[in-house]
Design a protein around this motif. Structure first.
Motif, mmCIF file in Angstrom:
data_model
loop_
_atom_site.group_PDB
_atom_site.id
_atom_site.type_symbol
_atom_site.label_atom_id
_atom_site.label_comp_id
_atom_site.label_asym_id
_atom_site.label_seq_id
_atom_site.Cartn_x
_atom_site.Cartn_y
_atom_site.Cartn_z
ATOM 1 N N ASN A 28 0.850 -1.192 0.000
ATOM 2 C CA ASN A 28 0.000 0.000 0.000
ATOM 3 C C ASN A 28 0.890 1.248 0.000
ATOM 4 O O ASN A 28 1.459 1.613 1.018
ATOM 5 C CB ASN A 28 -0.918 0.006 1.223
ATOM 6 N N PHE A 29 1.009 1.893 -1.164
ATOM 7 C CA PHE A 29 1.834 3.086 -1.277
ATOM 8 C C PHE A 29 1.084 4.334 -0.813
ATOM 9 O O PHE A 29 1.659 5.227 -0.255
ATOM 10 C CB PHE A 29 2.299 3.286 -2.722
ATOM 11 N N PHE A 30 -0.224 4.374 -1.060
ATOM 12 C CA PHE A 30 -1.040 5.528 -0.694
ATOM 13 C C PHE A 30 -2.068 5.099 0.334
ATOM 14 O O PHE A 30 -2.631 4.028 0.249
ATOM 15 C CB PHE A 30 -1.751 6.093 -1.926
ATOM 16 N N LYS A 31 -2.306 5.984 1.296
ATOM 17 C CA LYS A 31 -3.327 5.688 2.312
ATOM 18 C C LYS A 31 -4.349 6.790 2.336
ATOM 19 O O LYS A 31 -4.162 7.882 2.024
ATOM 20 C CB LYS A 31 -2.711 5.517 3.684
#
Length: 58
Positions: free
Chosen positions: A55-58
């Protein structure tokens, strides 16, 4: 040319290729199972989190 084949002792290339094919078949089966799980979750309107992803973006 004079070709000699030794059928009594398989080469290491045979084992390497066989191992790769075995791994590819297992990975394909796992892929199909995960696709079916994701499609069933999407059909029910649930958010599906894909396994083995970062998961690079949250």
């Amino acid at each position: 040319p004079d070709f000699h084949f030794n059928f009594k002792k398989p080469s290491s290339f045979f084992y390497l290729t066989g191992g790769f094919v075995f791994f590819a078949v297992i990975a394909f089966i796992i892929e199909v199972v995960l696709i079916v799980k994701a499609s069933l979750a999407a059909r029910d309107g649930n958010l599906y989190n894909y396994p083995f992803t970062i998961n690079f973006f949250k």
